[in-house]
Enzyme design. Structure first.
Site, PDB file in Angstrom:
ATOM      1  N   HIS A  56       5.074  -5.427   7.758  1.00 57.69           N
ATOM      2  CA  HIS A  56       4.484  -5.165   6.449  1.00 57.69           C
ATOM      3  C   HIS A  56       5.377  -4.180   5.697  1.00 57.69           C
ATOM      4  O   HIS A  56       6.155  -3.438   6.302  1.00 57.69           O
ATOM      5  CB  HIS A  56       3.089  -4.576   6.600  1.00 57.69           C
ATOM      6  CG  HIS A  56       2.078  -5.547   7.117  1.00 57.69           C
ATOM      7  ND1 HIS A  56       0.729  -5.317   7.011  1.00 57.69           N
ATOM      8  CD2 HIS A  56       2.206  -6.737   7.747  1.00 57.69           C
ATOM      9  CE1 HIS A  56       0.063  -6.330   7.545  1.00 57.69           C
ATOM     10  NE2 HIS A  56       0.956  -7.208   8.008  1.00 57.69           N
ATOM     11  N   GLU A  58       4.763  -1.369   4.282  1.00 58.90           N
ATOM     12  CA  GLU A  58       4.562   0.029   4.661  1.00 58.90           C
ATOM     13  C   GLU A  58       5.235   0.355   5.991  1.00 58.90           C
ATOM     14  O   GLU A  58       5.859   1.406   6.136  1.00 58.90           O
ATOM     15  CB  GLU A  58       3.061   0.355   4.749  1.00 58.90           C
ATOM     16  CG  GLU A  58       2.305   0.181   3.453  1.00 58.90           C
ATOM     17  CD  GLU A  58       1.717  -1.220   3.258  1.00 58.90           C
ATOM     18  OE1 GLU A  58       0.814  -1.349   2.411  1.00 58.90           O
ATOM     19  OE2 GLU A  58       2.168  -2.178   3.930  1.00 58.90           O
ATOM     20  N   CYS A  86      -3.220  -2.056   5.037  1.00 62.76           N
ATOM     21  CA  CYS A  86      -4.161  -2.638   6.002  1.00 62.76           C
ATOM     22  C   CYS A  86      -4.441  -1.600   7.094  1.00 62.76           C
ATOM     23  O   CYS A  86      -3.777  -0.557   7.158  1.00 62.76           O
ATOM     24  CB  CYS A  86      -3.565  -3.920   6.590  1.00 62.76           C
ATOM     25  SG  CYS A  86      -2.219  -3.618   7.767  1.00 62.76           S
ATOM     26  N   CYS A  89      -1.299  -0.556   9.003  1.00 61.73           N
ATOM     27  CA  CYS A  89      -0.413   0.292   8.207  1.00 61.73           C
ATOM     28  C   CYS A  89      -1.015   1.675   7.999  1.00 61.73           C
ATOM     29  O   CYS A  89      -0.303   2.683   8.080  1.00 61.73           O
ATOM     30  CB  CYS A  89      -0.088  -0.378   6.878  1.00 61.73           C
ATOM     31  SG  CYS A  89       0.930  -1.864   7.076  1.00 61.73           S
TER      32      CYS A  89
END
Length: 160
Positions: A56, A58, A86, A89
């Site tokens: 992701h 992040e 999420c 993250c």
């Protein structure tokens, strides 16, 4: 929002996310940027479709910032994310000791366009985990929402 929140850093995250809107680009419309003070440490985008499920924006930004300063500890840093991080993250942000999260669109917004999101908000994670992370939601939300609109119009997009 306090004066420390800066549009230029979210604009960098948005610009990075837009790279995934180009034909054949891997990943969804997600970007992230990590700063310490006014120093830019990392700007990354989602790369799940060419790497792995943890790639992701992040997570990629945390990896790059940590590599750059040669330390996992990102105390005092701020992460700008085009979408609410999420739970994976958020946990990584917490463990990296990042002080502040600034995000545009919500997990619910991502879920609405078909992304496989868990319905656990950052505020909920913060409360459950008794985290000290400061959270600023909805920053430049319209600009971040435009990423979703543009993504939703793509013909050959892949959701994960």
């Amino acid at each position: 929002m306090p004066g420390v929140i800066n549009r230029k850093f979210m604009e960098l995250a948005i610009k990075e996310a837009r790279k995934n809107l180009k034909k054949g680009a891997p990943g969804g419309p997600f970007g992230a940027c990590i700063i310490k003070g006014r120093q830019l440490l990392a700007v990354e985008r989602n790369k799940v479709l060419i790497s792995d499920a943890t790639s992701h924006a992040e997570i990629n930004a945390i990896r790059e910032a940590s590599r750059r300063i040669k330390n996992f500890d990102l105390s005092g840093c701020t992460i700008y994310s085009t979408t609410e991080p999420c739970p994976m993250c958020f946990s990584a942000i917490h463990w990296a000791r990042i002080k502040t999260i600034v995000y545009g669109t919500s997990i619910r917004d991502a879920k609405k366009i078909g992304f496989n999101e868990l319905s656990i908000t950052n505020t909920g994670m913060k409360k459950i985990g008794k985290s000290r992370i400061k959270i600023y939601a909805g920053f430049m939300a319209e600009e971040c929402r435009a990423l979703f609109s543009d993504w939703d119009r793509l013909e050959h997009k892949k959701l994960y």
